[in-house]
Design a protein around this motif. Sequence first.
Motif, PDB file in Angstrom:
ATOM      1  N   SER A 285       0.817  -1.211   0.000  1.00 24.89           N
ATOM      2  CA  SER A 285       0.000   0.000   0.000  1.00 24.89           C
ATOM      3  C   SER A 285       0.850   1.260   0.000  1.00 24.89           C
ATOM      4  CB  SER A 285      -0.904  -0.003   1.240  1.00 24.89           C
ATOM      5  OG  SER A 285      -1.545   1.230   1.404  1.00 24.89           O
ATOM      6  N   THR A 286       0.286   2.327  -0.582  1.00 21.84           N
ATOM      7  CA  THR A 286       0.974   3.611  -0.600  1.00 21.84           C
ATOM      8  C   THR A 286       0.635   4.466   0.623  1.00 21.84           C
ATOM      9  OG1 THR A 286      -0.813   4.681  -1.853  1.00 21.84           O
ATOM     10  CG2 THR A 286       0.948   3.624  -3.124  1.00 21.84           C
ATOM     11  N   TYR A 287      -0.321   4.012   1.454  1.00 21.76           N
ATOM     12  CA  TYR A 287      -0.714   4.794   2.621  1.00 21.76           C
ATOM     13  C   TYR A 287       0.030   4.330   3.860  1.00 21.76           C
ATOM     14  CZ  TYR A 287      -3.538   7.035   6.235  1.00 21.76           C
ATOM     15  OH  TYR A 287      -3.942   7.799   7.312  1.00 21.76           O
ATOM     16  N   HIS A 288       0.660   5.278   4.540  1.00 20.37           N
ATOM     17  CA  HIS A 288       1.357   4.986   5.791  1.00 20.37           C
ATOM     18  C   HIS A 288       0.947   6.069   6.787  1.00 20.37           C
ATOM     19  CE1 HIS A 288       3.762   2.188   3.428  1.00 20.37           C
ATOM     20  NE2 HIS A 288       3.935   3.175   2.567  1.00 20.37           N
ATOM     21  N   PHE A 289       0.146   5.696   7.746  1.00 12.32           N
ATOM     22  CA  PHE A 289      -0.474   6.666   8.651  1.00 12.32           C
ATOM     23  C   PHE A 289       0.534   7.614   9.281  1.00 12.32           C
ATOM     24  CE2 PHE A 289      -1.735   7.907  12.936  1.00 12.32           C
ATOM     25  CZ  PHE A 289      -2.917   8.571  12.668  1.00 12.32           C
ATOM     26  N   LYS A 290       1.631   7.092   9.778  1.00 11.68           N
ATOM     27  CA  LYS A 290       2.576   7.932  10.513  1.00 11.68           C
ATOM     28  C   LYS A 290       3.464   8.778   9.606  1.00 11.68           C
ATOM     29  CE  LYS A 290       2.651   5.376  14.827  1.00 11.68           C
ATOM     30  NZ  LYS A 290       3.457   4.753  15.894  1.00 11.68           N
ATOM     31  N   ASN A 291       3.326   8.600   8.289  1.00 11.64           N
ATOM     32  CA  ASN A 291       4.102   9.417   7.349  1.00 11.64           C
ATOM     33  C   ASN A 291       3.285  10.553   6.757  1.00 11.64           C
ATOM     34  OD1 ASN A 291       6.311   7.789   7.769  1.00 11.64           O
ATOM     35  ND2 ASN A 291       5.997   6.560   5.932  1.00 11.64           N
ATOM     36  N   THR A 292       2.048  10.736   7.226  1.00  4.44           N
ATOM     37  CA  THR A 292       1.227  11.818   6.686  1.00  4.44           C
ATOM     38  C   THR A 292       1.794  13.155   7.139  1.00  4.44           C
ATOM     39  OG1 THR A 292      -0.247  11.554   8.589  1.00  4.44           O
ATOM     40  CG2 THR A 292      -0.871  10.448   6.549  1.00  4.44           C
TER      41      THR A 292
ATOM     42  N   LYS B 280     -18.232  23.693   6.340  1.00  4.75           N
ATOM     43  CA  LYS B 280     -16.878  23.947   5.849  1.00  4.75           C
ATOM     44  C   LYS B 280     -15.793  23.243   6.655  1.00  4.75           C
ATOM     45  CE  LYS B 280     -16.665  28.400   3.447  1.00  4.75           C
ATOM     46  NZ  LYS B 280     -16.108  29.771   3.551  1.00  4.75           N
ATOM     47  N   ASP B 281     -16.073  22.987   7.920  1.00  8.84           N
ATOM     48  CA  ASP B 281     -15.011  22.511   8.806  1.00  8.84           C
ATOM     49  C   ASP B 281     -14.375  21.221   8.302  1.00  8.84           C
ATOM     50  OD1 ASP B 281     -15.482  24.673  10.404  1.00  8.84           O
ATOM     51  OD2 ASP B 281     -16.556  23.563  11.961  1.00  8.84           O
ATOM     52  N   GLY B 282     -15.199  20.255   7.926  1.00  9.27           N
ATOM     53  CA  GLY B 282     -14.671  18.992   7.436  1.00  9.27           C
ATOM     54  C   GLY B 282     -13.852  19.162   6.175  1.00  9.27           C
ATOM     55  N   PHE B 283     -14.337  19.999   5.272  1.00 12.70           N
ATOM     56  CA  PHE B 283     -13.607  20.251   4.034  1.00 12.70           C
ATOM     57  C   PHE B 283     -12.292  20.950   4.306  1.00 12.70           C
ATOM     58  CE2 PHE B 283     -17.766  19.400   2.360  1.00 12.70           C
ATOM     59  CZ  PHE B 283     -17.524  18.802   1.128  1.00 12.70           C
ATOM     60  N   SER B 284     -12.270  21.814   5.316  1.00 11.43           N
ATOM     61  CA  SER B 284     -11.025  22.507   5.664  1.00 11.43           C
ATOM     62  C   SER B 284      -9.942  21.504   6.045  1.00 11.43           C
ATOM     63  CB  SER B 284     -11.267  23.484   6.820  1.00 11.43           C
ATOM     64  OG  SER B 284     -12.129  24.527   6.419  1.00 11.43           O
ATOM     65  N   LEU B 285     -10.323  20.451   6.764  1.00 10.21           N
ATOM     66  CA  LEU B 285      -9.351  19.429   7.138  1.00 10.21           C
ATOM     67  C   LEU B 285      -8.895  18.617   5.930  1.00 10.21           C
ATOM     68  CD1 LEU B 285     -11.013  18.180  10.439  1.00 10.21           C
ATOM     69  CD2 LEU B 285      -8.859  19.433  10.246  1.00 10.21           C
ATOM     70  N   GLN B 286      -9.808  18.329   5.006  1.00 11.21           N
ATOM     71  CA  GLN B 286      -9.452  17.537   3.829  1.00 11.21           C
ATOM     72  C   GLN B 286      -8.551  18.326   2.868  1.00 11.21           C
ATOM     73  OE1 GLN B 286     -10.508  14.437   4.294  1.00 11.21           O
ATOM     74  NE2 GLN B 286     -11.662  15.263   6.014  1.00 11.21           N
ATOM     75  N   LEU B 287      -8.748  19.636   2.803  1.00 12.11           N
ATOM     76  CA  LEU B 287      -8.077  20.458   1.798  1.00 12.11           C
ATOM     77  C   LEU B 287      -6.910  21.275   2.352  1.00 12.11           C
ATOM     78  CD1 LEU B 287     -11.361  21.726   0.104  1.00 12.11           C
ATOM     79  CD2 LEU B 287      -9.779  20.027  -0.836  1.00 12.11           C
ATOM     80  N   ASP B 288      -6.576  21.080   3.605  1.00 13.40           N
ATOM     81  CA  ASP B 288      -5.482  21.822   4.239  1.00 13.40           C
ATOM     82  C   ASP B 288      -4.169  21.590   3.484  1.00 13.40           C
ATOM     83  OD1 ASP B 288      -3.535  22.911   5.882  1.00 13.40           O
ATOM     84  OD2 ASP B 288      -4.439  22.155   7.735  1.00 13.40           O
ATOM     85  N   PRO B 289      -3.515  22.649   3.007  1.00 16.64           N
ATOM     86  CA  PRO B 289      -2.249  22.493   2.263  1.00 16.64           C
ATOM     87  C   PRO B 289      -1.159  21.758   3.027  1.00 16.64           C
ATOM     88  CG  PRO B 289      -3.092  24.717   2.013  1.00 16.64           C
ATOM     89  CD  PRO B 289      -3.952  24.049   3.051  1.00 16.64           C
TER      90      PRO B 289
ATOM     91  N   ARG C 276      -1.292  19.020   4.337  1.00 14.32           N
ATOM     92  CA  ARG C 276      -1.329  17.611   3.937  1.00 14.32           C
ATOM     93  C   ARG C 276      -0.435  17.330   2.734  1.00 14.32           C
ATOM     94  NH1 ARG C 276      -6.516  15.478   2.097  1.00 14.32           N
ATOM     95  NH2 ARG C 276      -5.311  13.546   2.152  1.00 14.32           N
ATOM     96  N   PHE C 277      -0.185  18.368   1.936  1.00 14.16           N
ATOM     97  CA  PHE C 277       0.529  18.182   0.675  1.00 14.16           C
ATOM     98  C   PHE C 277       1.953  18.730   0.708  1.00 14.16           C
ATOM     99  CE2 PHE C 277      -4.016  18.735   0.037  1.00 14.16           C
ATOM    100  CZ  PHE C 277      -4.345  17.550  -0.620  1.00 14.16           C
ATOM    101  N   GLU C 278       2.350  19.246   1.876  1.00 16.17           N
ATOM    102  CA  GLU C 278       3.673  19.857   1.993  1.00 16.17           C
ATOM    103  C   GLU C 278       4.787  18.844   1.734  1.00 16.17           C
ATOM    104  OE1 GLU C 278       5.606  23.348   4.790  1.00 16.17           O
ATOM    105  OE2 GLU C 278       3.953  22.112   5.544  1.00 16.17           O
ATOM    106  N   GLY C 279       4.539  17.588   2.072  1.00 14.82           N
ATOM    107  CA  GLY C 279       5.549  16.562   1.867  1.00 14.82           C
ATOM    108  C   GLY C 279       5.868  16.284   0.417  1.00 14.82           C
TER     109      GLY C 279
END
Length: 277
Positions: A6-13, A217-226, A228-231
């Motif tokens: 899998s490409t998902y690793h919880f602790k690497n988010t 909006k709150d839930g979407f704010s968590l999904q779309l927070d930049p 998350r993509f900084e890595g």
Amino acid sequence: MNRHESTYHFKNTGAGTEAELARLHSQVHMSWEKEFRLLRWFGLKDGMHILEAGCGPGFYTELLLDHLPGSKVTALDIDGFLLDQAKKQTKDVPAHQLQFVQASIMETGVKDQTFDFIIVRLLFLHLYEPLKAAVELYRVLKPGGKLVIIDIDDGVFGTLSPEMESLPVIMSKLAASQKKNGGNRHMGRALPRLLKEAGFIHVDLEAVVQHSEIAGKDGFSLQLDPKRFEGFLPRGVITQEEFKQMKSWYKAFQERSDASAMMIFLMACGTKPCSKE
């Protein structure tokens, strides 16, 4: 899942453990009502033995148990940390109603023909061998049992307002990176064929639409927070300019009263044939 599956690793988010748990919690609750409605339409009933494969921290598990008090749920995940979180989340559930299994979705270790219904949520996009997983789930289903896969497809991601000009390019880059690493951000379109290749019949596909004017909006704010993509920056997947545009858009989304977001999940269902079919 381990690095070979899998490409998902919880602790690497990128956002950190607590932020990722908060994101996963909001992600579940944003679309639960509609997903559960479709799950029942696909045939989910109270009293069934249900497998939730890839249960993560147990937020979906908890809701299943709340809404299906006569059912037995087996929650499976390969990540021990996430299973510990799930156990804490469901600590008040009687042992006869809930079982935890630490195993791979590729090799569950469960006996043949155990479950009436299987749910896999937002996992198949990460799998290196999705067909192998589907075949394993077919094995542990009873004849006539149902498998429902809930997943994404970036081709029908949704919409943002105000628009983010660079979004199509960024999403294309993220999809290419996922593919290179062994996953598939276009999994949604592949689900019907995948289910058929695994042996399922009566395959169907539906969509779940989430909108910030409805879910907030709150839930979407968590999904779309930049964050998350900084890595993706040091890996060269996205550029500094693209990341800057993401942060600018996010600020506008947070501040503007007319800003909105819409996201789409796909739900595919297949039935394991009875021996006479």
